[in-house]
Design an enzyme around this catalytic site. Structure first.
Site, PDB file in Angstrom:
ATOM      1  N   LYS A 113      15.338  -8.495  16.358  1.00  0.00           N
ATOM      2  CA  LYS A 113      15.754  -9.632  17.181  1.00  0.00           C
ATOM      3  C   LYS A 113      17.109  -9.386  17.836  1.00  0.00           C
ATOM      4  O   LYS A 113      17.346  -9.807  18.954  1.00  0.00           O
ATOM      5  CB  LYS A 113      15.843 -10.902  16.334  1.00  0.00           C
ATOM      6  CG  LYS A 113      14.513 -11.560  16.099  1.00  0.00           C
ATOM      7  CD  LYS A 113      14.288 -12.683  17.117  1.00  0.00           C
ATOM      8  CE  LYS A 113      13.013 -13.438  16.858  1.00  0.00           C
ATOM      9  NZ  LYS A 113      11.862 -12.896  17.561  1.00  0.00           N
ATOM     10  N   ARG A 114      17.978  -8.701  17.148  1.00  0.00           N
ATOM     11  CA  ARG A 114      19.302  -8.451  17.719  1.00  0.00           C
ATOM     12  C   ARG A 114      19.229  -7.449  18.858  1.00  0.00           C
ATOM     13  O   ARG A 114      20.124  -7.339  19.659  1.00  0.00           O
ATOM     14  CB  ARG A 114      20.266  -7.933  16.643  1.00  0.00           C
ATOM     15  CG  ARG A 114      20.930  -9.013  15.837  1.00  0.00           C
ATOM     16  CD  ARG A 114      22.020  -8.493  14.946  1.00  0.00           C
ATOM     17  NE  ARG A 114      21.516  -7.530  13.968  1.00  0.00           N
ATOM     18  CZ  ARG A 114      21.745  -6.241  14.027  1.00  0.00           C
ATOM     19  NH1 ARG A 114      22.464  -5.732  15.000  1.00  0.00           N
ATOM     20  NH2 ARG A 114      21.250  -5.441  13.111  1.00  0.00           N
TER      21      ARG A 114
END
Ligand code: GLU
Length: 434
Positions: free
Chosen positions: A205-206
């Site tokens: 997600k990052r």
């Protein structure tokens, strides 16, 4: 290759907002079409009704517009062609190569032999047909599966080049068998490498497993995002050039130079690229960009000239424009900090107070007209000679102005804050030490 007929398509499923991987697929399709004078077409693959996400289609279209990837035809929606898929599924049943199975239609996959095909990026690929099973082409709800729908549309839309993610390679025997059953010619295929996280694992997600919109909202420039995405799996074969406009990419991109191995999504590189774009722009352009993006930078009453000066102060160090708000907040409200931050090296409270009192005195003696960075610098550096090191005068002053451990120097800050506010902040710091 005759150029006039080239037609590519971007065929997202509206199951979520457009991600980095989708943007790259769209970009490569766009570049290849444009550099060959061809057409770039948008097709919305909305046949998986359970996975439709509201607003996804709008987001995809808006994101393509934002990046200037204008499509020449479309959006064409698969849900509008249900009759066509049904007729074709029936045709296959008639031909004896498909059959009904609990309301769904299945295609009979040839069991023996190998499927061979040429991929523009991977070269010749061979896959044994026994790796495949009979597969559903039309579901019991009357909607086709991807396996059928995409290739019917690619055929009907006269797509010449299918440029899409690697994950479809393993199903190529299915698509080639289906083309054969219809008696259709194959388009050319180019399968793009996976995008991997920094540790070569699936994107997190990052990293890029985030909607492109989030990167835009986070303060990355669209030019930087597009440039970065272009290099996820491609770079020019004969140079180290890394900064490209869309126009340059149209000229220089080469589909056959796309790498086979997974492309690493390196956030540090995106940050670097973004900072390059930030430095290329004038403070005025950056301010206009922030306003367009609806970014609440400054105060309603702030003068644009001041805001441009504030931007210029931070511009050399910014990675993202959004950092500006946090980094410059002391211009727009009184700083909050602990008194210990005023301490430089081993100064005691008395020394700090004396230092700040001297600063206040020096500032009071400067007229409004002379309250410029150059003048202030001259006056303070001269007086700083009386101290053991100049930090004893300048550190408490700078902290009083900003409340921060790190910031640009005090003189440029005071020029923007102006005399009255500069003095009152120094006075506030003195009061904290009482
Ligand atoms: N709808 C498919 C996807 O979003 C498209 C794949 C293709 O380009 O054929 O992955």
């Amino acid at each position: 290759m005759s150029n006039i007929h080239i037609r590519t398509r971007f065929a997202p499923s509206p199951t979520g907002f457009l991600h980095v991987g989708g943007l790259r697929t769209a970009l490569y399709n766009y570049l290849f079409a444009k550099q060959n004078g061809g057409k770039f077409i948008l097709r919305i693959e909305d046949t998986d009704r359970a996975r439709l996400v509201e607003g996804a289609e709008e987001n995809i279209i808006e994101t393509l517009r934002t990046f200037g990837l204008d499509f020449d035809e479309g959006p064409i929606k698969q849900s509008e062609h249900l009759k066509r898929y049904k007729e074709l599924a029936e045709e296959l049943i008639q031909k004896g190569v498909a059959y009904e199975d609990a309301g769904a239609v299945r295609f009979k996959m040839p069991k023996g032999g190998v499927t061979k095909f040429i991929d523009i990026i991977h070269g010749e690929i061979e896959i044994e047909n026994k790796t495949q099973e009979d597969f559903i082409i039309l579901k019991s709800d009357g909607f086709p599966t991807y396996n059928l729908a995409h290739l019917v549309d690619d055929h009907d839309m006269e797509i010449t080049h299918v440029i899409r993610g690697d994950e479809f390679i393993s199903s190529m025997p299915k698509y080639i068998a289906l083309h054969g059953a219809f008696g259709w010619e194959l388009p050319q295929y180019a399968h793009l490498p996976l995008i991997l996280g920094k540790n070569r694992a699936k994107l997190s997600k990052r990293e890029g497993e985030v909607a492109v919109k989030d990167f835009l909202d986070d303060g990355y420039f669209k030019e930087a995002i597009l440039n970065f995405v272009a290099l996820l799996g491609w770079h020019p074969s004969k140079s180290d050039k890394e900064i490209f406009t869309l126009e340059e990419l149209i000229k220089e991109f080469k589909l056959e130079d796309v790498q086979k191995a997974g492309a690493i999504f390196d956030t540090a590189k995106l940050d670097w690229m973004n900072s390059e774009y930030i430095r290329q722009k004038s403070p005025r352009e950056l301010l206009a960009y922030l306003k367009d993006a609806g970014c609440p930078f400054g105060r309603p009453a702030s003068k644009s000239g001041d805001l441009e000066k504030i931007i210029a102060l931070e511009q050399p160090r910014l990675k993202k424009l959004s950092e500006l708000l946090e980094k410059t907040d002391y211009f727009f409200r009184e700083p909050e900090y602990e008194a210990v931050l005023l301490e430089w090296k081993n100064m005691d409270n008395n020394q700090i107070k004396n230092s700040l009192e001297l600063s206040a005195e020096l500032l009071k003696a400067v007229s409004d007209k002379d309250f410029t960075k150059e003048n202030l610098e001259k006056i303070f550096l001269e007086r700083a000679k009386d101290f053991k090191d100049r930090g004893e005068l300048l550190w408490p002053l700078r902290v009083a102005l900003t409340g921060r451990k790190a910031s640009p120097g005090p003189f440029e800050i005071m020029e923007i804050l102006e005399k009255e506010k500069s003095i009152s902040r120094v006075q506030n710091a003195i009061n904290m030490l009482k």
